[in-house]
Structure formats: structure tokens, C-alpha cells
Design a protein around this motif. Structure first.
Motif, PDB file in Angstrom:
ATOM      1  N   SER A   1      28.428  35.184  33.332  1.00 49.60           N
ATOM      2  CA  SER A   1      27.726  34.853  34.996  1.00 49.60           C
ATOM      3  C   SER A   1      26.979  33.211  33.915  1.00 49.60           C
ATOM      4  O   SER A   1      27.337  32.985  32.865  1.00 49.60           O
ATOM      5  CB  SER A   1      26.868  35.740  34.669  1.00 49.60           C
TER       6      SER A   1
ATOM      7  N   ILE B   1      26.037  28.433  38.522  1.00 48.47           N
ATOM      8  CA  ILE B   1      26.641  28.991  39.796  1.00 48.47           C
ATOM      9  C   ILE B   1      27.782  29.756  39.832  1.00 48.47           C
ATOM     10  O   ILE B   1      27.825  29.585  41.314  1.00 48.47           O
ATOM     11  CB  ILE B   1      26.536  27.370  40.251  1.00 48.47           C
ATOM     12  N   THR B   2      27.787  30.392  39.037  1.00 49.15           N
ATOM     13  CA  THR B   2      28.806  31.894  39.487  1.00 49.15           C
ATOM     14  C   THR B   2      29.406  32.424  38.623  1.00 49.15           C
ATOM     15  O   THR B   2      28.580  32.605  37.491  1.00 49.15           O
ATOM     16  CB  THR B   2      30.526  31.009  39.334  1.00 49.15           C
ATOM     17  N   ARG B   3      30.406  32.821  38.566  1.00 46.90           N
ATOM     18  CA  ARG B   3      30.351  34.622  37.738  1.00 46.90           C
ATOM     19  C   ARG B   3      31.784  34.779  37.539  1.00 46.90           C
ATOM     20  O   ARG B   3      32.584  35.123  39.013  1.00 46.90           O
ATOM     21  CB  ARG B   3      30.146  36.367  38.355  1.00 46.90           C
TER      22      ARG B   3
END
Length: 370
Positions: free
Chosen positions: A194, A197-199
């Protein structure tokens, strides 16, 4: 000038008669000349005209007799070998070599030196020359059959701790969605990192199939690792085979066969049906990317885990390394108080790398919460 006595009446009649006769002859001659082809001639004239028009037939020219052809000399072939009589019991077999022939047998004449000899292969040689079938796959150890009771649908959030072989540590998250539809199921596991702002998904496992008397019955399972192509494993229950997209190998299908994603939930179904089945060895055939092997789990004992959900009493099962088959160790902790859901999973690789996934939240979709 003639005297008038010349034209006396008797003379005048004679002159006129002669003139008329001459004129008549002249007219008749002219008429006959112009119409000769139209006037039929007498017999004598017809013969003369016919002889004048018919040419004499040519005399036959002597023709030389055709030349006499001499027949071509017949090719001289070697005399055929005398027939060899075989015993009735050996009529379908080839004759043994001359050195091994029984006494009194007839040996065929050798072919001419100019003709290549053609020898029929012996039965053993002919069979060896034929393409041998591919060797069958090694036998797969027979797994046991268990009573099962699959758990209710739920969604899981997990925390991931990773320690690489060189000692590097990092952390991630995982999400697992189990959907029990009564006679069918779907399962998805995503493990990744994680970011703000993203994964980033490092591993994605999916599985779908049926739920029956033997528990979870996978039909198709997929695996996608970061930087690698997705692979698929197909469980063909009707054809009794397990096939793989990454290889042409085929493994016999067995009742109770699983994939890597469904193994923890099949163990939960076995514990829910009868906890005593977890004593001793628990053998499950598991299809992976390129092969299928029997995972043998053993009960380590009852243990308590500290999780973000609180302190959980669990049953600890372990699959130790199996020489010649798999080199990693797999540990699974099941929580009997929570439908025997898997609440912690740990994989210890042969090089020392360690990955642990621990549940942080469980959302049960079944209203009864059994």
C-alpha cells in the motif's frame, strides 16, 4: 452480164431448188453444231463419244513388301528361388537366419549383385523402430477423503510481514474474499504494497468451482505474480485430469483435490465437519502452476495469537518440507470460534525467506454467523 436465156423458167426453178437445198443444209449444219449436246446420238456415235471421255485406267504400281521385324531379345532374369515351405504353426512368422535354420530347411537364393538386397526386419527390431509412447507421469500419492462443511462467506483484511533471504524486511497488506453460494464458490486473494495513493499487487490468486460432498471442488485457478504472465490450472473432474497452462503435463484428478488458494478453506471445512479428522496426517492433493502434489499437514497443537481483532485461540497445522517434492514449510492457524476461518498463514522458504499474513478484520456475510 448473163443472157436472158439463162433465166428461163426451167433453169430458174433448178437454181432456186439448189439454192434452197444449200440453205437448208447450211441451217441444219449450224443448228446441229450449236445443239450437239442436246441431241441424242445414235448407238455408233455414243460409243465414239464414250471412248473419247473415259481415260484408260492406270496400271497398278508394284508395292514393296513390308520389312520383316525381328523380336527383341528377352531379358535374362535370374531364376526365381524355390518356394520355402513353413510349418503351419510358424506361417505368420519370418524365417530365422540361415545359421539358426533347422536341418533340411530350404534357403532362398541370394539376389543378383546388381540388385540391392531388401531384408525384412525381425519382429523385435520392427517393434523397437516404432515410436514408443510417452512415458506415463509418475504416480500421484493418493490423498484421503474427509467429511466437510464449508464456512460461510466472508471478507478478510490481513497484514503482511516479509523478511527476504538477505534479511531485508518490508510490510504489505492483503485482501481475501471468500464467497460461499451453497453449491458454488469464488475466492480471490491479493497480496501487495500500500502506497500513499495506490496499491501494488505482488501476487493475485483466484479460484472458482463447486461445493459438494468432498468439500471445495475447484474448476479453474489462476496465479499472477508481478512481472510474470498469468498461469491457470484446470481441474477436469469428468475427465479425471488436472492440466496446466504453463506446461503440457497432466496429473490424475482425485476427489478432494485443491488449489493453493482454497487449501486453508478446505482445512476449515474439515475441522468444521469433525474436529477429530485433524488428528494425525491430513493429506490433500494440491494443483499448483505446473504440477500437483499431496500436501501433508500435521497438527502442531493449540495456540493463542495476538491480533488486531484481539486474542484468538487457534489450531496450528503445519506442512513440513517434503524431500523430493517441496522444500518450503507452510503453517496455517485456524480459529474454531470463528467458523474455523484461517486467521494466519506463514510460508518459510528453503533459503530462509519468511512471509506471514495475519488477519486484521473479518466481515462475515452470513447472517447466522455460524
Amino acid at each position: 452480164m448473163m443472157p436472158d436465156s439463162f433465166f428461163s423458167p426451167p433453169r430458174r426453178r433448178t437454181v432456186i431448188f439448189v439454192a434452197v437445198i444449200g440453205a437448208l443444209h447450211y441451217v441444219a449444219l449450224e443448228w446441229l453444231t450449236s445443239h450437239a449436246s442436246m441431241v441424242p446420238l445414235g448407238q455408233d456415235h455414243a460409243q465414239v463419244v464414250s471412248m473419247a471421255l473415259i481415260a484408260e485406267p492406270p496400271k497398278p504400281v508394284p508395292v514393296a513388301p513390308p520389312p520383316t521385324l525381328r523380336p527383341l531379345p528377352e531379358p535374362r532374369l535370374p531364376p526365381p528361388p524355390p518356394p520355402t515351405e513353413l510349418p503351419s504353426s510358424e506361417s505368420a512368422q519370418l524365417t530365422a537366419p540361415a545359421s539358426d535354420a533347422p536341418e533340411g530347411s530350404v534357403t532362398p537364393a541370394a539376389p543378383a549383385a546388381s540388385a540391392p538386397a531388401i531384408t525384412a526386419p525381425a519382429p523385435a527390431v520392427a517393434e523397437a523402430a516404432a515410436a514408443a509412447p510417452a512415458p506415463p507421469p509418475p504416480p500421484v500419492e493418493q490423498a484421503r477423503r474427509y467429511k466437510t462443511n464449508a464456512p460461510a462467506s466472508a471478507q478478510f483484511d490481513l497484514h503482511v510481514d516479509r523478511r527476504d533471504a538477505d534479511g531485508t524486511k518490508w510490510q504489505g497488506v492483503a485482501g481475501m474474499a471468500w464467497e460461499n453460494r451453497g453449491d458454488t464458490y469464488q475466492l480471490k486473494l491479493e497480496v501487495g504494497l500500500s502506497m500513499l495513493i495506490t496499491r501494488i499487487n505482488l501476487l493475485v490468486l483466484t479460484s472458482e468451482g463447486l461445493i459438494g460432498g468432498s468439500g471445495i471442488v475447484p474448476v479453474t485457478a489462476t496465479e499472477k505474480r508481478k512481472g510474470r504472465a498469468q498461469t491457470a490450472t484446470h481441474f477436469n473432474r469428468d475427465a479425471k485430469t488436472i492440466t496446466f497452462s504453463a506446461t503440457t503435463a497432466t496429473v490424475p484428478w482425485q476427489e478432494g483435490a485443491q488449489d493453493k488458494a482454497t487449501v486453508p478453506f478446505q482445512l476449515a471445512a474439515i475441522g468444521r465437519a469433525d474436529v477429530n479428522q485433524l488428528a494425525g496426517n491430513i493429506d490433500i492433493l494440491v494443483g499448483e502452476e505446473k504440477e500437483a502434489t499431496v500436501f501433508r499437514f500435521q497438527l502442531v497443537g493449540e495456540e493463542e495469537l495476538d491480533t488486531k481483532m484481539g486474542r484468538l485461540v487457534t489450531w496450528h497445522l503445519r506442512r513440513p518440507p517434503k524431500p523430493g517434492t517441496y522444500s518450503s514449510q507452510l503453517d496455517i492457524w485456524l480459529a474454531p470460534s470463528m467458523q474455523w476461518y484461517p486467521v494466519q498463514i506463514r510460508n518459510t522458504e528453503a533459503n530462509g525467506a519468511l512471509t506471514t499474513q495475519t488477519v486484521t478484520q473479518i466481515r462475515v456475510n452470513d447472517a447466522t454467523g455460524k
